[in-house]
Design an enzyme around this catalytic site. Structure first.
Site, mmCIF file in Angstrom:
data_model
loop_
_atom_site.group_PDB
_atom_site.id
_atom_site.type_symbol
_atom_site.label_atom_id
_atom_site.label_comp_id
_atom_site.label_asym_id
_atom_site.label_seq_id
_atom_site.Cartn_x
_atom_site.Cartn_y
_atom_site.Cartn_z
ATOM 1 N N GLU A 183 91.013 21.446 -12.854
ATOM 2 C CA GLU A 183 89.761 20.840 -13.328
ATOM 3 C C GLU A 183 89.558 19.438 -12.768
ATOM 4 O O GLU A 183 88.431 18.979 -12.637
ATOM 5 C CB GLU A 183 89.748 20.772 -14.864
ATOM 6 C CG GLU A 183 89.233 22.035 -15.509
ATOM 7 C CD GLU A 183 88.939 21.888 -16.993
ATOM 8 O OE1 GLU A 183 88.293 22.782 -17.535
ATOM 9 O OE2 GLU A 183 89.367 20.887 -17.616
ATOM 10 N N HIS A 225 110.231 39.042 -7.266
ATOM 11 C CA HIS A 225 110.182 40.495 -7.075
ATOM 12 C C HIS A 225 108.748 41.016 -7.045
ATOM 13 O O HIS A 225 108.520 42.215 -7.119
ATOM 14 C CB HIS A 225 110.995 41.185 -8.183
ATOM 15 C CG HIS A 225 112.446 40.804 -8.130
ATOM 16 N ND1 HIS A 225 113.422 41.623 -7.617
ATOM 17 C CD2 HIS A 225 113.073 39.655 -8.474
ATOM 18 C CE1 HIS A 225 114.583 41.007 -7.660
ATOM 19 N NE2 HIS A 225 114.401 39.809 -8.184
ATOM 20 N N LYS A 234 78.775 28.988 -18.771
ATOM 21 C CA LYS A 234 78.308 28.854 -20.168
ATOM 22 C C LYS A 234 76.790 29.018 -20.216
ATOM 23 O O LYS A 234 76.259 29.698 -21.086
ATOM 24 C CB LYS A 234 78.674 27.470 -20.724
ATOM 25 C CG LYS A 234 80.146 27.274 -20.949
ATOM 26 C CD LYS A 234 80.392 25.935 -21.637
ATOM 27 C CE LYS A 234 81.846 25.549 -21.566
ATOM 28 N NZ LYS A 234 82.093 24.172 -21.933
HETATM 29 O O1 PA5 Z 1 89.539 19.703 -20.110
HETATM 30 C C1 PA5 Z 1 88.505 20.022 -20.660
HETATM 31 O O2 PA5 Z 1 87.676 19.166 -20.988
HETATM 32 C C2 PA5 Z 1 88.192 21.454 -21.041
HETATM 33 O O3 PA5 Z 1 89.026 22.393 -20.515
HETATM 34 C C3 PA5 Z 1 88.223 21.572 -22.544
HETATM 35 O O4 PA5 Z 1 89.499 21.191 -22.976
HETATM 36 C C4 PA5 Z 1 87.921 22.966 -23.034
HETATM 37 O O5 PA5 Z 1 86.756 23.438 -22.438
HETATM 38 C C5 PA5 Z 1 87.764 22.970 -24.538
HETATM 39 O O6 PA5 Z 1 86.733 22.126 -24.912
HETATM 40 P P1 PA5 Z 1 86.539 21.662 -26.400
HETATM 41 O O7 PA5 Z 1 87.738 20.904 -26.830
HETATM 42 O O8 PA5 Z 1 85.309 20.828 -26.383
HETATM 43 O O9 PA5 Z 1 86.361 22.909 -27.241
#
Ligand code: PA5
Length: 453
Positions: free
Chosen positions: A293, A314, A428
């Protein structure tokens, strides 16, 4: 006191890459500038730098508050479901799986509640099976969402909350639910306030994937019975070992960031995080999110992958040894196992294993590790090596902060904003349009037209 150690020497043995320590040292100035951007808050995403000083700034009092809340769930519940996705569950799961007995769920006398997970997929089978498993069980829920609006998490929570209220009544359910969310915004904050749940706050300036040392990670880890103070102490020691004034050559995060960026420039587009102990599987899942990310944007970034060895030797071993030469690997090795078991000698030796008779299993594992490193580097896979003295809270804390600091530096070396994740919104938006979520009317129309329905 021993520390986690990084060794990048085996990144230089693949001759065709013409890499050397002096090439890595060539990054010193760039890394210095990246560090300055982090510490002075002058780089992209500078409103998400709270994690940088989190280990040294978290107070004993705050950790005691978390431990006290955890105690309530530990006393009332045999099972605690952590509802969260991405950064809102991977860090906790990484620590809990790394430190738990592999057979903990089957050990009846365990004094710790079993931690279960939900809200990290939208599988009907999974939720139905979880719900059925929890019927007539003493359970509680930690609902974690920074935005408070994540569909996967909210959906699981609604199902589990309804079930819990039916099983123990609304008042008791209220005692068994803790929410971790934004201080003011989001549906989860509204719901928690209305229902009167105990809550913890995810600070505004800490993004999900950097939040493991906030209540997001610390609360579930404390509920599972692990020592959050040692985890934070480990991270705080790494905060010092990677501080701005530590010379480049002594700063493991700086060296890791520089080496992986140099490898990327040389065409190594995939980094595989390797473990030789399946307990580290979720550490790799956490790491994949952190780097994926943070760096995968603007059409750039190393693809973070992970394998469990020797298991995956393996299956994926063939590809790694002889497939396209676009990979390098980073091994997390644990110097000393926590438990001991030896291979017995056998008078008949029918299985031909007496050559390791009397040896500890870890000795065999370490020879496998060494053999793999030699084979992979011979096969053109540069190797970075992280040595953890042992697997405990302190060294996991060191590892977390080491990777976080390196990620911040590495993202700036790459020229991206390491602290946003605009790309996760695309699916989303489509999903909400398809589901007809209020506010998405135009997108729904466009989607229906596109799909001809
Ligand atoms: O790193 C991030 O921001 C995302 O992966 C969030 O952790 C994930 O989408 C969960 O989001 P939230 O805590 O708002 O539910």
């Amino acid at each position: 006191m021993e520390n986690m150690k990084l060794n990048v020497e085996n990144a230089f043995v693949c001759k065709e890459l013409h890499m050397s320590m002096s090439a890595i040292k060539g990054y010193e100035q760039q890394v210095k500038e990246a560090q300055e951007m982090l510490h002075k808050g002058t780089g992209l995403g500078n409103d998400f730098l709270g994690w940088l000083t989190l280990p040294s700034s978290i107070t004993e009092k705050f950790m005691d508050e978390i431990i006290a809340a955890a105690k309530v769930l530990r006393e009332k519940c045999d099972y605690v479901v952590v509802a969260g996705i991405g950064g809102s569950y991977l860090g906790a799961r990484a620590v809990i799986e790394a430190l738990s007995n592999s057979f903990a769920p089957y050990i009846k006398s365990s004094k710790n509640p079993t931690i279960l997970y939900a809200g990290n997929s939208i599988s009907e089978d999974y939720l139905a099976e979880l719900s059925s498993f929890l019927s007539r069980k003493q359970f509680g829920i930690i609902n974690i969402s920074k935005s408070g609006t994540t569909t996967e998490t909210a959906l699981a929570f609604r199902i589990l909350k309804t079930q819990l209220e039916e099983q123990v009544g609304k008042d008791e359910a209220r005692q068994r639910i803790i929410a971790v969310t934004d201080a003011a915004k989001g549906a989860l904050r509204t719901l928690a306030t209305k229902e009167g749940y105990k809550t913890f706050v995810i600070p505004d300036n800490i993004g999900g994937r950097f939040s493991v040392l906030t209540p997001v990670g610390l609360l579930p880890i404390a509920v599972a019975g692990f020592d959050i103070k040692k985890l934070v102490a480990g991270a705080a020691s790494m905060e010092k070992l990677t501080a701005e004034d530590v010379p480049f050559s002594k700063n493991p995060s700086a060296i890791y960031a520089a080496t992986r960026n140099e490898l990327y420039q040389k065409g190594k587009k995939i980094e595989i995080l390797v473990n030789y102990n399946p307990k580290l599987h979720y550490i790799a899942e956490w790491w994949k999110q952190l780097y994926g990310e943070s760096e995968g944007k603007d059409l750039k970034g190393i693809f973070p992958a992970a394998v469990d060895f020797s298991t995956d030797l393996h299956s994926m071993g063939q590809w790694i040894q002889e497939g396209e030469r676009s990979i390098f690997e980073t091994v997390i090795s644990i110097a000393r196992p926590s438990k001991k078991i030896q291979v017995p000698m056998d008078a008949e030796n029918l299985d031909g294993l007496n050559f390791v008779g009397g040896k500890n299993v870890d000795y065999v594992n370490k020879q496998a590790e060494l053999g793999v490193i030699i084979a992979h580097t011979d096969g053109g896979v540069p190797n970075l090596h992280i040595n953890l003295p042992s697997l405990n809270e302190f060294y996991i804390g060191q590892l977390f902060y080491f990777f976080e600091k390196a990620c911040g530096i590495s993202g700036y070396l790459l020229g991206v904003n390491p602290f946003n994740q605009p790309g996760v919104e695309a699916y989303k938006k489509n999903m909400f349009a398809l589901l007809g979520k209020p506010g998405y009317e135009e997108a729904t129309k466009a989607m229906n037209a596109r799909l001809g329905r």
